[in-house]
Design a protein around this motif. Structure first.
Motif, PDB file in Angstrom:
ATOM      1  N   ASP A 166      38.953  41.055  51.973  1.00  0.00           N
ATOM      2  CA  ASP A 166      38.828  39.795  51.239  1.00  0.00           C
ATOM      3  C   ASP A 166      40.071  38.931  51.389  1.00  0.00           C
ATOM      4  O   ASP A 166      40.571  38.359  50.428  1.00  0.00           O
ATOM      5  N   ASN A 217      40.653  44.032  38.894  1.00  0.00           N
ATOM      6  CA  ASN A 217      39.305  43.544  38.568  1.00  0.00           C
ATOM      7  C   ASN A 217      38.199  44.171  39.400  1.00  0.00           C
ATOM      8  O   ASN A 217      37.240  43.504  39.778  1.00  0.00           O
ATOM      9  N   LEU A 218      38.360  45.415  39.741  1.00  0.00           N
ATOM     10  CA  LEU A 218      37.250  46.078  40.435  1.00  0.00           C
ATOM     11  C   LEU A 218      36.223  46.509  39.404  1.00  0.00           C
ATOM     12  O   LEU A 218      36.574  47.013  38.337  1.00  0.00           O
ATOM     13  N   ARG A 219      34.980  46.297  39.718  1.00  0.00           N
ATOM     14  CA  ARG A 219      33.922  46.747  38.809  1.00  0.00           C
ATOM     15  C   ARG A 219      32.660  47.002  39.630  1.00  0.00           C
ATOM     16  O   ARG A 219      32.495  46.441  40.732  1.00  0.00           O
ATOM     17  N   LYS A 248      30.529  44.771  42.370  1.00  0.00           N
ATOM     18  CA  LYS A 248      31.340  43.764  43.067  1.00  0.00           C
ATOM     19  C   LYS A 248      31.273  43.987  44.581  1.00  0.00           C
ATOM     20  O   LYS A 248      31.440  45.110  45.064  1.00  0.00           O
ATOM     21  N   THR A 281      29.219  47.049  48.586  1.00  0.00           N
ATOM     22  CA  THR A 281      29.191  46.816  47.139  1.00  0.00           C
ATOM     23  C   THR A 281      29.721  48.051  46.427  1.00  0.00           C
ATOM     24  O   THR A 281      29.375  49.176  46.799  1.00  0.00           O
TER      25      THR A 281
END
Lengths: 579, 574
Positions: free
Chosen positions: B509, B542-544, B547, B571
């Motif tokens: 990313d 902020n990994l969840r 995602k 994902t």
């Protein structure tokens, strides 16, 4: 070891015990009192009482259940246990060395400190089928060198190694060897040397050669390419055969010594283990090249007795101490199922008789001052149904199940070599008065009283024994003579009558001539009042039954000639008949 | 690929030419492929999956056996060799094995009547002569190789149960060392110099961009003296690989022609890679071997193999593949094996052992192009290890000759031909969602859910696998790759320079990063060696679950010898 030290060891003078304390000294020969002996690396006298074939028996890989055999792998958890057990067994029975064909690798590996002194059979000549292949050829030298290079360097520094036998039981069959070299191609180095010998012997005069030899060749050139040659009757051609054997022996023994010394400057060179027989010319030729003469020698008779001339002459012909490298005694009653039927080894009925004969044998050879060792053949009995070559004898200290023959091992343990060697200085017993004849006197010399009935020869190198005994009416004379005859030396492959071995006996002025030998021909005698019996063999027994002379004592002159008068032995003795 | 100039030299200097496929005599056994399955076909026409056992031999001899260091020793359990071979052959057949593998005592095992038993002897043609580390163009080397094969093949002549021969075992196809040794042989130096002339168009200065010359300043001098080292940052490794191709071609062509000379009806079964094939070598073998063989040490403790290994070997060679050693050991064993001299899969109990042996055997049976699997080995290693110290519970039987029932009954229960017709369901991968990992996974890839974490490569992976997982606040990458054993030999100072290390280029990313896999502090655990692995922890906020992560990665092995690429959008799963 340094070259200097090696030289010091080599220069040990016989008669002077080694005093070298060099830590890498090796076995030598010397004297202890008036008797010969080995000298161990610490300078102590050593009489080698050894055992041949001390090894773990039939390997697992090749064992076949249908032929039961000694197998250490069934008896011990591992080779180390076998090795240590074997050393302790041998030592407790009085043996102090490992003879030929022992698994010295295992002893070195598992008992480097405890291991016994050992002897190695190199088989150097046998690698190229000596003496039958041309020993003068380059190829032979190379085969011998290859065999030596492979075996010797790893042994050369080992102080536990007593010495090397260059071979075992080579076929020193005089007449046959002579014929065999004569049959080689004219271009072969061996044949060329033999032809040169004929030229020298007959001063390049072919007609002289033809007086003594029958051949289709008319010149020496033709002689080189023919293979046909026969000894004529009446001549002295046999001396060429003897000269040739002497050349062959010189070639063999000098090559052995040179080759061994190329890889080991120090260890003793111990001859080639004659097989119950030796050719006198061959034995003589070995003298400059060996340190000790060796022979395998089973008892001549199954009571364990030996013939006096055999070892004595071997010693005198070589001037060297003698070691007996195999001796045997077998009993029909054994626990291994050995039939004792494949060859000619001394056989008795029971283990007790075996032990008695064993003791007698060792005592008689240990009593000879020039004998420096005797090796029992062998550690274990042969497989129940025989070895690969069929030999199936109860020869073991142990049976095939690993159990000792206690009568035998106790007899061995009870021997007192110290006093035997001291006694050895005394003269051997010989005839004082003619002893009484045994009951089966004309059957076999084995029944005769061969110690007190032995007449010493006045020849330097006797090849025969003369025995006597008597009863009320007859004097019995026994001859035991060693001579190998190959009748193909003569035309028609038949030895002429005049060339057969001859035994002459003269009592008073009465001459008797007995000829024997040759295939399927009985002995013949010039005097019909003399009864003759014989037992044929390499060592031929001839028994003569003579009317007993009237005198109280007589002078007996006797002479023996081998076939074509190659060797001879004579006797002049006064026989006390004690009438 | 072999350059034409070198190929010409090669052909001219080859005394024995390889048997051409079309003129080759019919072999007793055939390696065939039918309906998407590879098989060995027996002389009677039966399809065979070769389930074999290695080292079926009587163990220690009486002369060598030391009760204080016990090991399997048949003389302790059997009265004689013939009893041993009868019982052993009977056992192996009862347990479902149909092949006697390498290092077995074929001369004994051939004696009991066992018409369905097949043999695959190993000849050690190369290693006995020192190949490939000697000049394989020297007539003396070729003669030695020929003699070694002859003396072993001729005694087996007439035995219709010999499938074929392995030319060697675990040959050291170490590029670094072979490049070093190549300068020592007369012909090999000449061939290498010709190769360099051709690849660098006779320009010494272009060569020097990729190589550091040592005691040499021209191609003509290189014919006679000096040598070359890899220049850090250069591209010389490609020429080294071309040289290895030439060496391997020489080796396989020699072995093939020698084997077929003494047994024209035998299959050539390759040379048993050491659980790590070398791409150029494998590729070169394809022209000569009938079956490609590899020993295969399970990469993971559960008995599974690296995902790239067999498919890549198959694609490089196009040949049926035989697994010539595989292993499983248990800590609870009756031989007292410590299982600690190197790295074979070791579990706790014999039951566990039977399970991972089954995992391996079944996976191999169900791989369509695999034609055989040979268990290593018949008996446990000695309690305190072999001569080289290897001390594993590898045996079907313990050192007292007692079978491990759990293991042998597992084998006995397999229906080989039926299993071989089955297809293993396609394993899962990270495309279905990146799995989460527990703390324990930070130190050991064995603990990972490797099926679900596997990232399929974009194209062919020659040297490794990539795994991805996540936990709160971090993304984890597991990199597993193979290396040359002696890469340091490529460099003048005997060390692999930093810029030649294995690297991971990563873009997640955002901007790409290039990481040194051998030193990066992002690696929270790592092992470097022939089989290397590293676990990288990339802190990401902020990994969840749910995602999407877009990433691309490239792993290059040392000296940039091989590169594998991965990219895609994944994902995070729960």
């Amino acid at each position: 070891m340094s070259a200097l030290l090696a030289l010091l060891c080599l220069s040990l003078v016989p008669g002077e015990p080694a005093r070298s304390l060099a830590k890498d000294a090796f076995y030598a020969t010397g004297q202890s009192g008036s008797a010969s002996c080995f000298i161990d690396p610490e300078g102590k006298p050593f009489w080698s009482f050894g055992v041949d074939c001390v090894e773990p028996g039939t390997p697992w890989e090749s064992y076949k259940p249908e032929n039961d055999a000694y197998r250490a792998y069934k008896l011990f958890p591992g080779a180390k246990a076998w090795t240590l057990d074997t050393i302790s067994k041998l030592e407790s029975w009085g043996f102090n060395s490992l003879g030929g064909w022992s698994d010295t690798t295992l002893f070195d590996r598992y008992a480097p400190k405890e291991r016994l002194p050992y002897f190695v059979v190199l088989h150097l000549g046998a690698y190229d089928q000596a003496p039958w292949h041309d020993m003068f050829a380059r190829q032979f030298e190379k085969a011998v060198d290859d065999a030596a290079k492979e075996q010797i360097p790893k042994l050369a520094k080992d102080p536990k190694l007593v010495g090397y036998f260059s071979d075992n039981e080579l076929g020193w069959w005089g007449d046959t060897l002579f014929k065999s070299y004569f049959s080689m191609p004219g271009s072969s180095p061996g044949k060329q040397r033999l032809v040169k010998l004929f030229r020298d012997h007959y001063s390049d005069d072919f007609s002289r050669l033809r007086e003594e030899w029958s051949t289709p060749a008319k010149t020496f050139d033709e002689f080189a390419s023919t293979t046909r040659l026969y000894l004529r009757a009446g001549g002295s051609g046999m001396s060429v055969v003897n000269e040739w054997l002497s050349m062959l022996g010189t070639r063999y023994y000098s090559l052995m010594r040179d080759t061994i010394r190329r890889y080991d400057r120090s260890h003793l060179i111990l001859g080639d283990r004659y097989c119950q027989y030796y050719n006198l010319e061959i034995a003589k030729s070995s003298a400059p090249y060996i340190d000790v003469a060796s022979t395998n020698l089973g008892a001549e008779w199954n009571d364990g007795s030996i013939s006096q001339f055999f070892l004595d002459t071997l010693h005198r012909a070589t001037g060297k101490p003698v070691i007996i490298t195999e001796f045997y005694l077998c009993a029909m009653e054994n626990r291994s199922g050995n039939r004792n039927s494949s060859g000619g080894f001394p056989i008795v009925q029971t283990q007790a008789e075996r032990a008695t004969a064993f003791k007698k044998y060792v005592e008689s050879v240990a009593a000879l001052p020039f004998v420096i060792g005797a090796h029992w053949f062998q550690f274990t009995d042969e497989p129940a149904k025989g070895r690969g070559d069929g030999e199936n004898y109860n020869m073991g200290l142990l049976d095939i199940h690993g159990k000792p023959y206690e009568e035998l091992t106790e007899a061995a343990a009870g021997l007192d070599f110290g006093s035997l060697r001291v006694r050895s200085a005394a003269n051997p017993p010989s005839m004082q008065a003619v002893p009484a004849a045994p009951s089966r006197v004309m059957e076999d010399l084995k029944f005769w009283p061969k110690s007190v009935g032995w007449a010493p020869s006045n020849s330097e190198l006797p090849m025969a024994n003369l025995y006597a005994c008597r009863d009320q009416n007859y004097l019995y004379l026994g001859l035991f003579a060693m001579d190998f005859v190959d009748e193909s030396l003569y035309e028609g492959e038949r030895i002429p009558e005049s060339e057969r071995p001859l035994w002459k006996i003269e009592i008073g002025n009465h001459p008797i001539e007995i000829r024997y030998g040759g295939s399927k021909r009985p002995a013949s005698c010039s005097d019909s009042s003399v009864k003759v019996a014989e037992l044929a063999g390499l060592k031929h027994s001839v028994l003569a039954k003579v009317p007993l002379p009237k005198e109280n004592a007589i002078d007996l002159a006797s002479e023996w000639f081998s076939h074509s008068r190659g060797e001879s032995t004579s006797w002049k003795v006064r026989l006390v008949l004690g009438r | 690929m072999i350059l034409p100039v070198v190929a010409a030299v090669l052909a001219a200097s080859t005394p024995m030419t390889a048997t051409g496929g079309s003129q080759a005599p019919t072999t007793r056994y055939q390696a065939i492929e039918r309906n998407g399955r590879a098989w060995i076909v027996t002389p009677k026409g039966d399809k065979l999956f070769s389930l074999g056992v290695c080292v079926v031999e009587p163990g220690e001899s009486f002369a060598d056996y030391d009760p204080a260091k016990p090991g399997y020793a048949a003389f302790r359990y059997y009265d004689n060799a013939s009893d041993w071979s009868k019982d052993t052959v009977e056992r192996l057949q009862r347990w479902g094995f149909n092949t006697i593998g390498a290092w077995s005592k074929a001369d004994l095992l051939r004696v009991p009547p066992a018409p369905k038993l097949n043999f695959t002897p190993i000849l050690h043609i190369g290693s006995s002569a020192g190949a490939p580390w000697v000049d394989m163009w020297e007539p003396a080397t070729v003669k030695l190789m020929d003699d070694v094969a002859k003396s072993q093949i001729l005694p087996l002549k007439g035995d219709n149960r010999v499938i074929g021969y392995f030319s060697d075992n675990e040959q050291g196809w170490w590029y670094g060392a072979l490049f070093d040794w190549g300068w020592k042989g007369k012909t090999s130096r000449h061939l290498m110099t010709s190769l360099f002339r051709a690849r660098y168009h006779k320009s010494w200065s272009s060569l020097c961009r990729d190589f550091v010359p040592d005691r040499v300043a021209s191609f003509d001098e290189l014919e006679k003296r000096g040598r070359l080292y890899l220049r850090p940052g250069g591209n010389g490794i490609k020429t080294v690989q071309a040289w290895i191709s030439i060496l391997a071609d020489r080796y396989y062509s020699l072995c093939q022609s020698i084997i077929k000379k003494y047994d024209p009806h035998a299959l050539y079964l390759g040379d048993r890679y050491i659980s790590n094939f070398y791409p150029e070598v494998a590729k070169a073998s394809a022209k000569y071997v009938d079956v490609c063989s590899t020993n295969l040490n399970a990469d993971w403790i559960d008995g599974t193999f690296a995902r790239f290994y067999l498919p890549t070997l198959r694609r490089l060679t196009g040949r049926p593949i035989m697994i010539t050693e595989y292993y499983a050991c248990a800590r609870e064993n009756r031989s007292g094996n410590k299982n600690n001299s190197s790295g074979f899969p070791t579990v706790q109990t014999q039951k566990d052992r039977a399970r991972i042996a089954l995992v391996q055997t079944r996976a191999l049976l169900r791989t369509p192009y695999v034609v055989g699997a040979h268990w290593f080995q018949y008996s446990d290693e000695p309690t305190f290890g072999r001569g080289d110290g290897e001390n594993y519970d590898f045996g079907l039987v313990d050192i007292d000759n007692k079978p491990y029932e759990e293991v042998v009954s597992m084998f006995a229960g397999l229906n080989l031909n039926k299993e071989h017709l089955r297809t293993e369901p396609a394993p899962s991968d990270a495309v279905r969602g990146i799995p989460t990992v527990a703390k324990a996974c930070e130190s050991d890839l064995n603990a990972w859910p490797r099926d679900r974490a596997f990232v399929p490569p974009s194209g062919l992976s020659e040297r490794g696998d990539l795994y991805i997982a996540w936990s709160e606040g971090a993304l984890y990458l597991g990199v597993y790759w193979n290396e040359d054993r002696f890469a340091e030999a490529f460099y003048r100072d005997g060390k692999v320079p930093t810029q030649e290390h294995a690297r991971l280029t990563l873009k997640i990313d955002g901007a790409p990063r290039s990481l040194d896999l051998e030193t990066t502090p992002l690696a929270i655990s790592r092992t470097l060696g022939v089989r290397s692995w590293a676990i990288l922890k990339l802190p990401i906020k902020n990994l969840r679950a749910g995602k999407p992560i877009t990433f691309s990665a490239t792993v290059t092995t040392r000296a940039r010898a091989y590169a594998t690429r991965w990219h895609g959008k994944y994902t995070l799963s729960k």
